[in-house]
Enzyme design. Structure first.
Site, short mmCIF file in Angstrom:
data_model
loop_
_atom_site.label_atom_id
_atom_site.label_comp_id
_atom_site.label_asym_id
_atom_site.label_seq_id
_atom_site.Cartn_x
_atom_site.Cartn_y
_atom_site.Cartn_z
N GLU A 8 -31.03 30.62 0.41
CA GLU A 8 -31.51 29.84 -0.73
C GLU A 8 -32.96 29.39 -0.52
O GLU A 8 -33.59 28.89 -1.43
CB GLU A 8 -30.58 28.64 -0.99
CG GLU A 8 -30.50 27.59 0.12
CD GLU A 8 -29.56 27.97 1.27
OE1 GLU A 8 -29.31 29.17 1.50
OE2 GLU A 8 -29.10 27.04 1.96
N SER A 44 -27.45 31.86 11.94
CA SER A 44 -27.35 31.11 13.20
C SER A 44 -25.94 31.25 13.79
O SER A 44 -24.98 31.54 13.07
CB SER A 44 -27.68 29.64 12.95
OG SER A 44 -26.77 29.12 12.00
N CYS A 64 -35.30 36.55 15.16
CA CYS A 64 -34.19 36.48 16.11
C CYS A 64 -34.49 37.29 17.36
O CYS A 64 -33.82 37.16 18.36
CB CYS A 64 -32.92 37.01 15.46
SG CYS A 64 -33.07 38.73 15.02
N GLU A 73 -31.96 27.31 20.63
CA GLU A 73 -32.80 28.33 20.00
C GLU A 73 -33.84 27.55 19.18
O GLU A 73 -33.50 26.93 18.18
CB GLU A 73 -31.96 29.20 19.06
CG GLU A 73 -32.79 30.25 18.36
CD GLU A 73 -32.04 31.01 17.29
OE1 GLU A 73 -31.15 30.46 16.64
OE2 GLU A 73 -32.38 32.20 17.10
N LYS A 87 -25.58 37.45 -0.97
CA LYS A 87 -25.85 36.00 -1.07
C LYS A 87 -27.04 35.75 -0.12
O LYS A 87 -26.87 35.55 1.08
CB LYS A 87 -24.62 35.21 -0.63
CG LYS A 87 -24.51 33.81 -1.19
CD LYS A 87 -25.67 32.89 -0.89
CE LYS A 87 -25.69 32.34 0.51
NZ LYS A 87 -26.94 31.59 0.83
N PHE A 136 -32.94 33.19 6.25
CA PHE A 136 -34.24 33.02 5.59
C PHE A 136 -35.33 33.86 6.23
O PHE A 136 -36.35 34.14 5.61
CB PHE A 136 -34.65 31.53 5.61
CG PHE A 136 -35.24 31.08 6.92
CD1 PHE A 136 -36.58 31.32 7.22
CD2 PHE A 136 -34.46 30.43 7.88
CE1 PHE A 136 -37.13 30.91 8.44
CE2 PHE A 136 -35.00 30.04 9.10
CZ PHE A 136 -36.33 30.28 9.37
P1 NAD Z 1 -28.30 29.91 8.75
O1 NAD Z 1 -27.14 30.20 9.63
O2 NAD Z 1 -28.64 28.48 8.49
O3 NAD Z 1 -28.08 30.56 7.30
C1 NAD Z 1 -27.71 31.91 7.16
C2 NAD Z 1 -26.93 32.07 5.85
O4 NAD Z 1 -25.75 31.28 5.92
C3 NAD Z 1 -27.70 31.59 4.62
O5 NAD Z 1 -27.46 32.51 3.57
C4 NAD Z 1 -27.12 30.23 4.34
O6 NAD Z 1 -27.15 29.90 2.96
C5 NAD Z 1 -25.70 30.35 4.83
N1 NAD Z 1 -25.17 29.08 5.34
C6 NAD Z 1 -25.87 28.07 5.92
N2 NAD Z 1 -25.05 27.06 6.26
C7 NAD Z 1 -23.80 27.43 5.88
C8 NAD Z 1 -22.52 26.79 5.97
N3 NAD Z 1 -22.35 25.59 6.52
N4 NAD Z 1 -21.46 27.47 5.50
C9 NAD Z 1 -21.60 28.69 4.95
N5 NAD Z 1 -22.79 29.32 4.84
C10 NAD Z 1 -23.88 28.71 5.30
O7 NAD Z 1 -29.55 30.71 9.35
P2 NAD Z 1 -31.06 30.65 8.87
O8 NAD Z 1 -31.63 29.34 9.29
O9 NAD Z 1 -31.18 31.09 7.47
O10 NAD Z 1 -31.68 31.83 9.77
C11 NAD Z 1 -32.10 31.64 11.09
C12 NAD Z 1 -31.02 32.01 12.08
O11 NAD Z 1 -30.64 33.38 11.88
C13 NAD Z 1 -31.49 31.96 13.52
O12 NAD Z 1 -30.47 31.40 14.30
C14 NAD Z 1 -31.73 33.41 13.89
O13 NAD Z 1 -31.63 33.72 15.26
C15 NAD Z 1 -30.65 34.07 13.12
N6 NAD Z 1 -30.94 35.48 12.91
C16 NAD Z 1 -30.24 36.37 13.66
C17 NAD Z 1 -30.52 37.71 13.52
C18 NAD Z 1 -29.77 38.72 14.34
O14 NAD Z 1 -29.92 39.89 14.05
N7 NAD Z 1 -28.95 38.33 15.29
C19 NAD Z 1 -31.50 38.15 12.63
C20 NAD Z 1 -32.18 37.21 11.87
C21 NAD Z 1 -31.89 35.85 12.02
#
Ligand code: NAD
Length: 514
Positions: free
Chosen positions: A195, A245, A300, A399, A192, A168
């Site tokens: 959401e 994450s 991040c 985090e 994808k 997000f």
């Molecule tokens: P998230 O892991 O909750 O979601 C990321 C994606 O995975 C979304 O599209 C979501 O719909 C999907 N998803 C969520 N739960 C899922 C599940 N159980 N099974 C399958 N798919 C699932 O992350 P977020 O809250 O959207 O974003 C924040 C996180 O992203 C933080 O941890 C941040 O550090 C990380 N991030 C990392 C970087 C990097 O470059 N390392 C960059 C940006 C964000």
């Protein structure tokens, strides 16, 4: 402003008279209404009101998008490099022209302030600009006369249908990290997006179509775990890029590779900024405040922990504290706002919980953002500061992903380095010092993928690659830059001889080069 893109205001007004805009998929060059019967609410974090309802794809809808991408692949991979570059230049121009419209969508659904959202699109544009050089980036190697009358050359070819699953916090830039190099390399793409803030992806799809990208080369399916699992298991998806994450990144990597796919999965972070006693304290305080609270800490690469070494602690904490009351928190569309709300109410409450657990576990709460958050139903939390945090505290171990900066005090540089190297994450880190030798030792020894020297957020420029170490990245290739090109292509080596009756004979021996 392109004619195809409705203004964010129109979207927010919706089409069904409820004030809630439906957000559908983009498949085969057109908007496709979801049929699963499941949707997820999209909020304006500044008001707390629901502005949209995004379709959540079923397995069949994901399959439809993948089939569209599969169908488009054969002809897209045959498009000449010259034509692909021309198209990317046109895409670059359209994204540039629509920068503000994209940024407004980010403000409306993510909550970040407009200037920050504009910065996000600019950093994404860097990757599109890099991809414009695709004819040069895909150049192979050639060895003439590798053996007598035999030449050898290498080429890089696209992998096929590529899926991107994005978080997000950068709803425009992170998808650009993926789709721009992927399609430049000749792949077709299924995105994808998160959401929570899906609209920027739909505007991107419209811009790509307007630029002339053939239908099916870029598709968007919205969804949750159902859609993600369908992509992970789909036999026609060749490669998968993920950013999100760490627990989900690990799951994506393990499940995707088990299904025979190439996977790069970038995870979470806990970024430390070391301040040595000889640092310019004012500069370090400016950097810590900017890097901790920019985008409300939902980056991040945000600095989450400042590690003050020796005598640096007291003056640094005083300088950080002095800056906090001057930060204006408010609606991202208000030009006076420097920090917006968090993405959802649940996330805001979770982040605020670290102030309570920090206090209970022995940290000093020097600023409590609940006391300074703007009134109303928006998901606001003001800037928050915890001093004297220790490695056992939840505020250090987790985090936080919000505007809570922790300060840890240690006696020596070695202790500071050990903290970074013992931490399970290894995304970014920074050192503030005037000592070139200390900085050089730090970049040599620290276990992290991106390092700043007097630079708090060392996000690599578009022609390097972005990625962390340890639990911040699963897979081998970092994202965008040269490693992105590597990820989205497969190498092939051709060994070639042309008919020469003088050298042709049967030889059952092992192929020789001499
Ligand atoms: P998230 O892991 O909750 O979601 C990321 C994606 O995975 C979304 O599209 C979501 O719909 C999907 N998803 C969520 N739960 C899922 C599940 N159980 N099974 C399958 N798919 C699932 O992350 P977020 O809250 O959207 O974003 C924040 C996180 O992203 C933080 O941890 C941040 O550090 C990380 N991030 C990392 C970087 C990097 O470059 N390392 C960059 C940006 C964000």
């Amino acid at each position: 402003m392109t004619e195809l893109a409705p203004a964010p205001g129109e979207r927010a007004a919706g089409t069904d008279g409820t004030g809630i805009a439906p957000i559908h998929h983009w498949i085969d060059g057109a908007i496709v209404e979801g049929t699963s019967g499941r949707t997820s609410p999209v909020f304006n974090p500044a008001t707390g009101g629901q502005s949209g309802a995004v379709d959540l794809a079923s397995v069949a809808e994901v399959d439809r998008a993948v089939q569209s991408a599969k169908q488009a692949f054969a002809s897209w991979r045959s498009v000449s490099l010259a034509r692909r570059a021309e198209l990317l230049f046109r895409i670059r121009e359209l994204v540039h022209q629509n920068k503000q419209e994209i940024a407004k969508l980010l403000v409306a659904e993510h909550g970040k302030v407009l200037s920050d959202a504009m910065g996000e699109v600019t950093r994404g544009l860097e990757v599109i600009e890099f991809a414009c050089g695709i004819p040069t980036l895909l150049k192979g190697e050639f060895s003439e006369q590798a053996s007598t009358g035999v030449d050898v050359y290498s080429i890089r070819q696209p992998v096929g249908v590529v899926a991107g699953i994005t978080p997000f916090n950068f709803p425009a830039m992170v998808p650009m990290w993926m789709w721009a190099p992927a399609i430049a390399c000749g792949n077709t793409f299924v995105l994808k997006p998160s959401e929570k803030d899906p609209s920027a992806s739909m505007l991107t799809a419209e811009l790509l179509k307007e630029a002339g990208l053939p239908d099916g080369v870029f598709n968007v399916v919205h969804g949750d775990k159902v859609a993600v699992d369908a992509l992970l298991e789909h036999p026609d998806v060749a490669a998968l890029s993920f950013v999100g994450s760490t627990p989900i990144a690990r799951y994506i990597y393990e499940t995707g590779t088990r299904h025979g796919k190439r996977v790069q999965a970038l995870g979470g972070a806990k970024n430390h900024m070391i301040v040595l006693p000889d640092a310019d304290i004012e500069m370090a305080a400016d950097a810590a405040v900017s890097a901790a609270y920019g985008s409300a800490g939902e980056r991040c690469m945000a600095v989450s922990v400042v590690v003050a070494v020796g005598d640096a602690g007291d003056p640094l904490v005083a300088a950080i504290k002095e800056r906090l009351p001057k930060i204006t928190v408010g609606d991202g569309m208000d030009p006076a706002s420097e920090m917006g709300p968090l993405v959802t109410r649940e996330h805001r409450d979770k982040v605020a919980g670290y102030l309570d657990s920090g206090a209970a576990q022995g940290a000093k709460v020097l600023a409590d953002g609940r006391e300074t958050a703007p009134a109303g139903d928006g998901f606001f939390l003001g800037v928050s500061l915890l001093d004297d945090i220790t490695v056992e505290m939840d505020a250090y171990r987790d985090e936080i992903f919000g505007p809570v900066l922790g300060v840890m005090r240690v006696d020596t540089y070695d202790e500071a380095l050990k903290l970074i190297n013992d931490n399970p994450y290894g995304n970014g880190t920074a050192i503030f010092t005037r000592d070139g030798g200390a900085a050089r030792a730090f970049q040599f020894d620290c276990q992290a993928g991106m390092v700043g020297v007097n630079v708090p957020i060392p996000v690599p420029v578009g022609y390097y690659s972005f990625g962390g170490w340890k639990d911040s990245l699963f897979g081998d290739n970092h994202m965008y830059g040269p490693e992105g090109i590597n990820f989205y292509t497969k190498g092939k080596v051709v060994t070639e001889r042309w008919p020469d009756p003088g050298t042709s004979k049967v030889d059952l021996g092992f192929p020789r080069t001499r």
